[in-house]
Design an enzyme around this catalytic site. Structure first.
Site, mmCIF file in Angstrom:
data_model
loop_
_atom_site.group_PDB
_atom_site.id
_atom_site.type_symbol
_atom_site.label_atom_id
_atom_site.label_comp_id
_atom_site.label_asym_id
_atom_site.label_seq_id
_atom_site.Cartn_x
_atom_site.Cartn_y
_atom_site.Cartn_z
ATOM 1 N N ARG A 126 0.812 -1.224 0.000
ATOM 2 C CA ARG A 126 0.000 0.000 0.000
ATOM 3 C C ARG A 126 0.842 1.269 0.000
ATOM 4 N NH1 ARG A 126 -5.410 -0.288 1.802
ATOM 5 N NH2 ARG A 126 -6.177 -2.404 2.218
ATOM 6 N N GLU A 174 12.818 -17.839 23.298
ATOM 7 C CA GLU A 174 13.716 -16.841 22.732
ATOM 8 C C GLU A 174 13.810 -15.603 23.612
ATOM 9 O OE1 GLU A 174 12.309 -15.820 18.852
ATOM 10 O OE2 GLU A 174 10.242 -15.555 19.492
ATOM 11 N N ASP A 226 0.996 -18.334 16.775
ATOM 12 C CA ASP A 226 2.204 -17.953 16.045
ATOM 13 C C ASP A 226 3.210 -19.087 15.984
ATOM 14 O OD1 ASP A 226 3.952 -16.044 14.727
ATOM 15 O OD2 ASP A 226 5.112 -16.018 16.574
ATOM 16 N N HIS A 283 4.380 -24.182 13.590
ATOM 17 C CA HIS A 283 5.777 -24.618 13.640
ATOM 18 C C HIS A 283 5.975 -25.857 14.518
ATOM 19 C CE1 HIS A 283 6.880 -21.166 11.420
ATOM 20 N NE2 HIS A 283 6.979 -20.314 12.404
ATOM 21 N N LYS A 287 8.478 -15.687 24.621
ATOM 22 C CA LYS A 287 9.262 -14.512 24.231
ATOM 23 C C LYS A 287 9.842 -13.815 25.457
ATOM 24 C CE LYS A 287 7.447 -13.066 19.759
ATOM 25 N NZ LYS A 287 8.793 -13.145 19.175
#
Length: 456
Positions: free
Chosen positions: A43, A202, A221, A226, A326
């Site tokens: 965009r 992580e 996510d 995964h 996270k």
């Protein structure tokens, strides 16, 4: 091989960090012809020259190992078009041209249906392919509907539901190691393996990705795609071949064997949490709820853990723990296969033998096997570790993924029924979490994550 690639959402994080560097790696390895056409669309009201300058800077940052002339060639050859990914006229203009095209939807999953509908109206050239990033849909119902839309546009073999984890050599090494080594395959079952941990912890926090992450969270996510894909490679029966039919049939067998979770199971066997302010290494990290772009009312989790059991002859009695978090104190990205202890030790040893653990390091790449031997004293046991360093891959994961797309090799792509089955596995967790049956707890950034119930 398809000679045209269109990337929708080209100014986003996925193209910046992964796709452009992957294209540079492919060109450096001689996999892209000089006539290869790359069109990037988004965009942003940019000129072609503005985009090329931007792309060149991104490649310098994220693909520093590639030769300078290669990075420059990718940036210079890229054409930029301002376009709305859900506008049929814009999409028709992008795909117009000679020969088939691969269209990569580097977009948030909420935009997929509108983009696929636009592609349907655009009359893609015969032989074209559509690539969709994870997560495929937002829940089971949306995945079923998205599959229905895709069947109107291209045949199933032309749909690439990609998960770059499957293209990582370390992930593939899980399957290769168990199938190519006589010492492992006979003991690859519940009689010998008590638990398998599939972990992606992580130190990275949100890192400016609130626009995507706050609407998804750790469960969707990481775990739903995964980590479930890695579970399939760990637990699948040996396929007849690594062709797309045999490999994908065996993966979906694993997903179908997952014992459905009741509400009580979800309460006992899952955890969710989000990080508070803290310090990770040398940097201060704000609380997730205070990150730019985050809506605290969504109660998005940044840590998710799920324990699953498989109802199959091979795996009855083995626990599979999938976890991702996270802003933790340490990176831990691995598959840890924990073997059961030996049934008996000869009288006279001064301690119990620690269980053997086979670890596949996913990032960085490694492989270790923890054993037990005799220590300095005749009756003392001591840990022994065997370690190996796999050779580095010839292509990054996204490079291998893009090469498969361009060549039409769908073996590492996720089939439509498999995508739906993955949502069915975690639908009970999503339902129970939405009703707050499992509390959203908090953990300081830089810690080991949320404390276990009754422990620390």
């Amino acid at each position: 091989m398809i000679g045209r690639l269109i990337i929708l959402g080209a100014t986003g994080d996925l193209n910046t960090r992964y796709l452009l560097p992957a294209l540079a790696a492919l060109r450096a390895a001689g996999h892209l012809a000089d006539r290869f056409e790359l069109t990037c669309a988004d965009r942003q009201d940019w000129t072609g020259e503005e985009f090329r300058r931007w792309a060149s800077a991104q490649l310098d940052q994220h693909a520093p190992a590639e030769p300078g002339e290669i990075r420059k060639a990718i940036a210079v050859s890229a054409r930029y078009r301002q376009a709305d990914a859900t506008d049929a006229a814009d999409i028709a203009s992008l795909v117009a041209g000679d020969g088939p095209v691969a269209v990569y939807l580097a977009l948030p999953p909420a935009i997929f249906p509108g983009t696929v509908a636009a592609l349907d109206s655009a009359n893609l050239p015969p032989g074209s392919r559509i690539v969709l990033e994870k997560p495929f849909g937002e829940d089971l119902d949306s995945a079923v509907e998205l599959n229905r839309l895709l069947t109107r546009v291209v045949p199933e073999p032309a749909v690439f539901r990609v998960d770059h984890f499957l293209a990582m050599t370390t992930v593939q090494n899980v399957l290769g190691s168990r199938l190519a080594n006589r010492v492992l395959e006979p003991i690859w079952n519940s009689a010998h393996i008590s638990e398998v941990e599939i972990v992606w912890d992580e130190t990275l926090a949100l890192e400016g990705r609130a626009g995507y992450y706050d609407g998804v969270g750790a469960l969707k996510d990481m775990v739903q795609n995964h980590l479930l894909q890695v579970l399939c490679l760990v637990a699948m029966e040996p396929p007849l071949s690594l062709g797309e039919r045999d490999l994908r049939d065996r993966k979906i067998d694993v997903l179908r064997s997952v014992r459905p979770l009741t509400d009580d199971d979800v309460v006992r066997r899952t955890r969710r949490a989000r990080y508070l302010a803290g310090r990770v290494g040398e940097r201060d990290v704000p609380a997730y709820a205070e990150e730019d772009g985050v809506d605290p009312r969504r109660r998005t989790e940044t840590f998710a853990e799920v324990e699953l059991e498989l109802e199959s002859w091979r795996w009855s009695g083995t626990t599979f723990r999938l976890r991702s978090g996270k802003a933790l104190g340490h990176d831990r990205k691995e598959v840890a296969v924990r073997f059961r202890p030996v049934p008996h030790l000869p009288f006279g040893f001064n301690e119990e033998a620690a269980p053997n653990v086979l670890r596949f390091g996913l990032e960085p790449e490694s492989m270790t096997l923890a054993l037990t031997g005799i220590g300095a004293g005749a009756h003392d046991l001591t840990p022994l570790t065997l370690a190996a360093q796999p050779p580095p891959p010839d292509l990054p994961a996204y490079g291998r993924l893009l090469l498969d797309v361009l060549h039409g090799n769908a073996a590492l792509s996720i089939r439509g029924d498999e995508a739906e089955e993955a949502w069915r596995v975690l639908a009970p967790v999503m339902s129970a979490w939405s009703r707050d049956l499992v509390p959203l707890v908090e953990y300081p950034a830089g810690s080991d994550g949320p404390a276990l119930v009754g422990g620390s």
